[in-house]
Structure formats: C-alpha cells, structure tokens
Design a protein around this motif. Sequence first.
Motif, PDB file in Angstrom:
ATOM      1  N   LYS A 114       0.827  -1.211   0.000  1.00 27.08           N
ATOM      2  CA  LYS A 114       0.000   0.000   0.000  1.00 27.08           C
ATOM      3  C   LYS A 114       0.858   1.255   0.000  1.00 27.08           C
ATOM      4  O   LYS A 114       0.475   2.298  -0.521  1.00 27.08           O
ATOM      5  CB  LYS A 114      -0.915   0.010   1.234  1.00 27.08           C
ATOM      6  N   ASN A 115       2.061   1.123   0.585  1.00 29.34           N
ATOM      7  CA  ASN A 115       2.950   2.271   0.666  1.00 29.34           C
ATOM      8  C   ASN A 115       3.486   2.692  -0.703  1.00 29.34           C
ATOM      9  O   ASN A 115       4.087   3.737  -0.845  1.00 29.34           O
ATOM     10  CB  ASN A 115       4.104   1.947   1.619  1.00 29.34           C
ATOM     11  N   ILE A 116       3.299   1.822  -1.697  1.00 31.56           N
ATOM     12  CA  ILE A 116       3.702   2.176  -3.059  1.00 31.56           C
ATOM     13  C   ILE A 116       2.559   2.892  -3.771  1.00 31.56           C
ATOM     14  O   ILE A 116       2.743   3.918  -4.405  1.00 31.56           O
ATOM     15  CB  ILE A 116       4.108   0.912  -3.846  1.00 31.56           C
ATOM     16  N   VAL A 117       1.345   2.346  -3.613  1.00 30.75           N
ATOM     17  CA  VAL A 117       0.224   2.883  -4.387  1.00 30.75           C
ATOM     18  C   VAL A 117      -0.644   3.887  -3.624  1.00 30.75           C
ATOM     19  O   VAL A 117      -1.486   4.554  -4.207  1.00 30.75           O
ATOM     20  CB  VAL A 117      -0.688   1.744  -4.917  1.00 30.75           C
ATOM     21  N   GLY A 118      -0.454   4.006  -2.310  1.00 29.77           N
ATOM     22  CA  GLY A 118      -1.247   4.959  -1.543  1.00 29.77           C
ATOM     23  C   GLY A 118      -2.613   4.417  -1.173  1.00 29.77           C
ATOM     24  O   GLY A 118      -3.028   3.367  -1.656  1.00 29.77           O
ATOM     25  N   GLY A 119      -3.310   5.123  -0.293  1.00 29.43           N
ATOM     26  CA  GLY A 119      -4.640   4.701   0.128  1.00 29.43           C
ATOM     27  C   GLY A 119      -4.685   4.378   1.607  1.00 29.43           C
ATOM     28  O   GLY A 119      -3.693   4.538   2.317  1.00 29.43           O
ATOM     29  N   GLU A 120      -5.836   3.900   2.050  1.00 28.14           N
ATOM     30  CA  GLU A 120      -5.993   3.621   3.475  1.00 28.14           C
ATOM     31  C   GLU A 120      -5.367   2.287   3.854  1.00 28.14           C
ATOM     32  O   GLU A 120      -5.517   1.299   3.135  1.00 28.14           O
ATOM     33  CB  GLU A 120      -7.474   3.612   3.848  1.00 28.14           C
ATOM     34  N   LEU A 121      -4.694   2.255   4.998  1.00 32.47           N
ATOM     35  CA  LEU A 121      -4.173   0.999   5.531  1.00 32.47           C
ATOM     36  C   LEU A 121      -5.250   0.409   6.435  1.00 32.47           C
ATOM     37  O   LEU A 121      -5.239   0.594   7.646  1.00 32.47           O
ATOM     38  CB  LEU A 121      -2.882   1.248   6.310  1.00 32.47           C
ATOM     39  N   THR A 179      -6.066   0.535  10.544  1.00 36.64           N
ATOM     40  CA  THR A 179      -7.239   1.211  11.090  1.00 36.64           C
ATOM     41  C   THR A 179      -7.989   0.260  12.021  1.00 36.64           C
ATOM     42  O   THR A 179      -8.392   0.627  13.120  1.00 36.64           O
ATOM     43  CB  THR A 179      -8.169   1.681   9.958  1.00 36.64           C
ATOM     44  N   ILE A 191      -3.914   6.440   6.953  1.00 36.08           N
ATOM     45  CA  ILE A 191      -3.748   6.679   5.524  1.00 36.08           C
ATOM     46  C   ILE A 191      -2.272   6.557   5.152  1.00 36.08           C
ATOM     47  O   ILE A 191      -1.397   7.111   5.818  1.00 36.08           O
ATOM     48  CB  ILE A 191      -4.265   8.084   5.131  1.00 36.08           C
ATOM     49  N   SER A 192      -2.028   5.822   4.089  1.00 32.57           N
ATOM     50  CA  SER A 192      -0.664   5.562   3.656  1.00 32.57           C
ATOM     51  C   SER A 192      -0.214   6.561   2.601  1.00 32.57           C
ATOM     52  O   SER A 192      -0.996   7.070   1.811  1.00 32.57           O
ATOM     53  CB  SER A 192      -0.593   4.142   3.078  1.00 32.57           C
ATOM     54  N   SER A 193       1.067   6.828   2.600  1.00 29.17           N
ATOM     55  CA  SER A 193       1.674   7.609   1.531  1.00 29.17           C
ATOM     56  C   SER A 193       1.825   6.699   0.306  1.00 29.17           C
ATOM     57  O   SER A 193       1.551   5.508   0.382  1.00 29.17           O
ATOM     58  CB  SER A 193       3.037   8.109   1.996  1.00 29.17           C
ATOM     59  N   SER A 225       3.010   6.590   6.897  1.00 29.15           N
ATOM     60  CA  SER A 225       1.563   6.696   6.993  1.00 29.15           C
ATOM     61  C   SER A 225       1.210   7.578   8.184  1.00 29.15           C
ATOM     62  O   SER A 225       2.052   7.855   9.027  1.00 29.15           O
ATOM     63  CB  SER A 225       0.939   5.315   7.182  1.00 29.15           C
TER      64      SER A 225
END
Lengths: 108, 172
Positions: free
Chosen positions: A40-47, A51, B84-86, B157
């Motif tokens: 996810k750290n490559i493409v972005g968005g919510e983890l 959460t 939210i992740s980078s 994040s």
Amino acid sequence: MYVVNTESIPGMRIVQIKGLVQGNTVRSKHFGRDFAAGLKNIVGGELKGYTELLTEARRQAVERMLAQAQQLGANAVLNVRFTTSAVTTGAAEMYAYGTAAVVEPATA
Amino acid sequence: MNSDSIGMLFQLVFTVGVGGALLAIGLLAGRWAERRHLASLAQREEELRAMLLTDVRGFPVAAHPGQSVDPSGHARLVTGEAVISSDYFKTFVSALRKIVGGEMKNYQGLLDRARREATVRMLSEARAAGFDSVCNVRYAGYDITSGISGGKKPVVSVAVQAIGTAYRRRGA
C-alpha cells in the motif's frame, strides 16, 4: 453505562464520584498486515488493517475501563481520554482512562 | 566492451528502470487513490452537514435559537479512526524536499485526509445511533507504523483518532 468525554451529561446530575478508572491493551504488529502495508505504501490509500488494529485496541481498552467502573458500582465514566505509548519496536499501548461516577436523572 | 561492464550496465538500467516504474505507479495510483478518497469524503461530509460539530466542553445549542439540549441523558462517546498511507511518489518527492526544507504539502494532504476520514467516521457513528450533535471533539495522531518494519524501511503513513461526545438537540 454512560460514557462521555465531557464533564457532565445533559439532564443528569452527578451523585457520587468513584475515582479514576483505566483500561489498556498492548498490541503488536502482524506479519500479513505489514506485508500489505508495504504494498500500500507504493500505491497509496488507506491501511485498513492498521485502522482495524487501532479500532480494536480502542474498543478493548474502553471495555476494560468499563469493567473497572462497573466493579466500583459506577454507572457512568466521564471525561474519557486516550493515549498511546510505544513499548518496544513494533508494539504499542492504547490506554483509556476516565472518571467513574454515579449519575441519576436531574429531575428525580 | 567486456561482459563485466555489460553486466554492470544492465544492472544500472534495471535499477533505474525499477525505480522509475515504482515512481510512475506511485504517481498514478496514488493520485487516483487520493482523488477517489477526496470525492468520497466530500460526499459523506455533505450528507453529515446537519450534524452540529464543536470542540467546546459543554453541550452548545446557543447558535441555534429555540433549541435546547435533550435532557433525557442521552449522550455517548463516539470515535473514529483512520490510517492513511503515503505512496511511492509522495515519499520520494518528500525525501527530496527534506534536503532543502520547507513546507511538505504532500504529507499535509495525508494528515488532512486522515483527519477528515476520522471525523466522518465519528459523525457517522453518532448519526447511526440517533444523535445530531457532537461536542468536545479531540484529535490525536498516532505513530503506529514507524516501528512496524523494525526501523529498517518504515511505512510512511499517518494515523488519526477523533473522539467526541454525541448528544441530541431539542427543536432541531
């Protein structure tokens, strides 16, 4: 059980203060979630996994705090706050605390 | 050209190629994720516009003449969390930015999204439980991912938690 982060509850009056109650939980990382987070750290968005981790930790800490309040014979916890502390690498504590009290309807 | 230098050249091209590909993926996917998230936030915030959100300790109704706090003792803690992740591109650009210093707009955007998402979740919880107001809102930022990879390659994040007390207004 009334749980609020204010010092009062509308329509209720504080009969007795039972004192500070607290609940905590220490959670550690999870390999599968870490792997997904790395992607996810490559493409972005919510983890979403993290959460959930946070939500679960908060829920458990509150549950333990409420159990303590119940033991004291309280029916409300006022002024609830949360903090976290890092314990070691890859583990964190969620800590909930508040003031246990007995409240009753103000009109009674 | 001997086979050694061909090997090195190949390795160089490969390294630069992978880096470039990750940057491109990060830029496109990251921008897409961000745009989608912002659109979703805007829509849900619009739906929740009737909720009265404040960070004062009491139970305010003052700005709404003719209203009072519902005294039936219905008030409850509500919370919302978001992590939210980078993306690869943002992380890369921000690493460059760190060399010269200054405002890190990319990370500001991440925090903003996390805070708005946490707020929306908190408000949604309140509304689902039949409340129309939330007071005493507090935000906390958590550092839950820096330790996760053992410090080797931290996941960039932001984690935000919003908490508040939900209550009802009369005559709303």
